[in-house]
Design an enzyme around this catalytic site. Structure first.
Site, PDB file in Angstrom:
ATOM      1  N   ARG A   1       0.817  -1.223   0.000  1.00  0.00           N
ATOM      2  CA  ARG A   1       0.000   0.000   0.000  1.00  0.00           C
ATOM      3  C   ARG A   1       0.852   1.275   0.000  1.00  0.00           C
ATOM      4  NH1 ARG A   1      -5.467  -1.194   0.827  1.00  0.00           N
ATOM      5  NH2 ARG A   1      -5.779   1.056   0.751  1.00  0.00           N
TER       6      ARG A   1
ATOM      7  N   MET B   1     -12.778   4.562  -1.486  1.00  0.00           N
ATOM      8  CA  MET B   1     -12.941   3.561  -0.432  1.00  0.00           C
ATOM      9  C   MET B   1     -11.631   2.861  -0.057  1.00  0.00           C
ATOM     10  SD  MET B   1     -15.987   4.348   0.139  1.00  0.00           S
ATOM     11  CE  MET B   1     -17.002   3.251   1.103  1.00  0.00           C
TER      12      MET B   1
ATOM     13  N   ASN C   1     -12.377  14.558   3.255  1.00  0.00           N
ATOM     14  CA  ASN C   1     -13.244  13.422   2.934  1.00  0.00           C
ATOM     15  C   ASN C   1     -14.686  13.782   3.281  1.00  0.00           C
ATOM     16  OD1 ASN C   1     -13.936  10.665   2.316  1.00  0.00           O
ATOM     17  ND2 ASN C   1     -14.029  10.255   4.513  1.00  0.00           N
TER      18      ASN C   1
ATOM     19  N   HIS D   1     -18.287  11.976   4.485  1.00  0.00           N
ATOM     20  CA  HIS D   1     -18.681  10.705   5.098  1.00  0.00           C
ATOM     21  C   HIS D   1     -20.167  10.745   5.439  1.00  0.00           C
ATOM     22  CE1 HIS D   1     -18.043   6.981   7.284  1.00  0.00           C
ATOM     23  NE2 HIS D   1     -18.864   7.473   8.203  1.00  0.00           N
TER      24      HIS D   1
ATOM     25  N   ASP E   1     -11.616   7.778   9.479  1.00  0.00           N
ATOM     26  CA  ASP E   1     -12.638   8.824   9.645  1.00  0.00           C
ATOM     27  C   ASP E   1     -12.530   9.542  10.992  1.00  0.00           C
ATOM     28  OD1 ASP E   1     -13.702   8.163   7.105  1.00  0.00           O
ATOM     29  OD2 ASP E   1     -14.910   6.565   7.987  1.00  0.00           O
TER      30      ASP E   1
ATOM     31  N   GLN F   1     -27.267  11.872   0.628  1.00  0.00           N
ATOM     32  CA  GLN F   1     -26.517  12.380  -0.534  1.00  0.00           C
ATOM     33  C   GLN F   1     -27.023  13.752  -0.991  1.00  0.00           C
ATOM     34  OE1 GLN F   1     -25.714   9.180  -3.475  1.00  0.00           O
ATOM     35  NE2 GLN F   1     -23.710   9.472  -2.558  1.00  0.00           N
TER      36      GLN F   1
ATOM     37  N   GLU G   1     -25.036  15.891   1.083  1.00  0.00           N
ATOM     38  CA  GLU G   1     -23.621  15.854   0.673  1.00  0.00           C
ATOM     39  C   GLU G   1     -23.389  16.797  -0.502  1.00  0.00           C
ATOM     40  OE1 GLU G   1     -22.169  11.349   1.860  1.00  0.00           O
ATOM     41  OE2 GLU G   1     -22.657  11.721  -0.225  1.00  0.00           O
TER      42      GLU G   1
HETATM   43  C1  GAR Z   1     -20.972   9.017  -0.508  1.00  0.00           C
HETATM   44  O1  GAR Z   1     -22.226   8.907   0.107  1.00  0.00           O
HETATM   45  C2  GAR Z   1     -19.882   9.180   0.523  1.00  0.00           C
HETATM   46  O2  GAR Z   1     -20.314   9.828   1.679  1.00  0.00           O
HETATM   47  C3  GAR Z   1     -19.528   7.741   0.813  1.00  0.00           C
HETATM   48  O3  GAR Z   1     -19.568   7.120  -0.443  1.00  0.00           O
HETATM   49  C4  GAR Z   1     -20.591   7.722  -1.229  1.00  0.00           C
HETATM   50  C5  GAR Z   1     -20.043   7.977  -2.615  1.00  0.00           C
HETATM   51  O4  GAR Z   1     -21.077   8.394  -3.457  1.00  0.00           O
HETATM   52  N1  GAR Z   1     -18.244   7.654   1.425  1.00  0.00           N
HETATM   53  C6  GAR Z   1     -17.961   6.799   2.397  1.00  0.00           C
HETATM   54  O5  GAR Z   1     -18.745   5.986   2.830  1.00  0.00           O
HETATM   55  C7  GAR Z   1     -16.553   6.922   2.946  1.00  0.00           C
HETATM   56  N2  GAR Z   1     -16.386   6.142   4.120  1.00  0.00           N
HETATM   57  P1  GAR Z   1     -20.788   8.981  -4.901  1.00  0.00           P
HETATM   58  O6  GAR Z   1     -19.820   8.028  -5.586  1.00  0.00           O
HETATM   59  O7  GAR Z   1     -22.128   8.975  -5.572  1.00  0.00           O
HETATM   60  O8  GAR Z   1     -20.221  10.361  -4.744  1.00  0.00           O
END
Ligand code: GAR
Length: 205
Positions: free
Chosen positions: A65, A90, A107, A109, A145, A171, A174
């Site tokens: 990694r 991820m 990030n 979350h 996180d 979302q 977000e």
């Molecule tokens: C999002 O909801 C983000 O918060 C989550 O992945 C999704 C990606 O959506 N992230 C995590 O869970 C990180 N631990 P997207 O590809 O449609 O933007």
């Protein structure tokens, strides 16, 4: 300001960043590269449609990694990105990468951290039966996180919610929060004092 967006999946957050930041010339924010660890990520198609360079860095092509992280860092330098924006990326970074980009990785979350860190936040939220959840934008540190929290938005959890309906409502928030925070960053409105982040912004969430 050049930013690199890293995404593993569908890229709905990336899409909003393309439309509200990259394509809005008033912001002076340019997505100089989109990097994915999965070649089938739909985020890569969204980037290509917007004419943004893409790079695929697959874990399986590296011995460890540290080397994987180093390849990502090489692209970040190559595309002169000042801020690394994780949008559904991820994979976890190793400490040397996090130290190199101290307070330059953010990030998003799908929970109110520090509750429900990790990759299954929405399912974990429902399993615990909490009544309020939300979205967190935070700096990335060496934990999962655990970095300093920049901004959060809360939303109710309904008795009728399943993982899909709850994640969909998360979302929506977000997509409002992430562009705002990145604009604040570009305008120098985010100050970090140890674990405490002060956002010198008159704009309310
Ligand atoms: C999002 O909801 C983000 O918060 C989550 O992945 C999704 C990606 O959506 N992230 C995590 O869970 C990180 N631990 P997207 O590809 O449609 O933007």
């Amino acid at each position: 300001m050049n930013i690199a967006v890293l995404a593993s999946g569908s890229g709905t957050n990336l899409q909003v960043l393309i439309e509200q930041l990259h394509e809005d010339k008033a912001t002076d924010i340019n997505i100089s590269v989109v990097i994915s660890d999965r070649k089938q990520a739909y985020a890569l198609i969204r980037a290509k449609q917007a004419g943004i360079p893409t790079q695929i860095v697959s874990v399986k092509n590296y011995n460890n990694r540290i080397e994987f992280d180093a390849e990502i860092a090489r692209h970040i330098e190559c595309y002169s990105a000042e801020l690394i924006v994780l949008a559904g990326f991820m994979k976890l970074f190793q400490p040397p990468f996090v130290r190199k980009y101290h307070n330059r990785i953010i990030n998003i979350h799908p929970s109110l951290l520090p509750a429900f860190p990790g990759a299954t936040a929405v399912a974990d939220t429902l399993a615990k039966g909490v009544k309020v959840t939300g979205v967190t934008v935070h700096y990335v540190d060496e934990g999962v996180d655990t970095g300093p929290i920049i901004a959060q938005t809360s939303i109710p959890v309904y008795d009728t919610d399943d993982e899909e309906s709850l994640h969909k409502r998360i979302q929506i928030e977000e997509h409002k929060l992430y562009p705002k925070v990145i604009k604040w960053y570009a305008q120098g409105k985010i100050k970090v004092e140890e674990r405490k982040v002060i956002t010198d912004s008159s704009e309310t969430l």
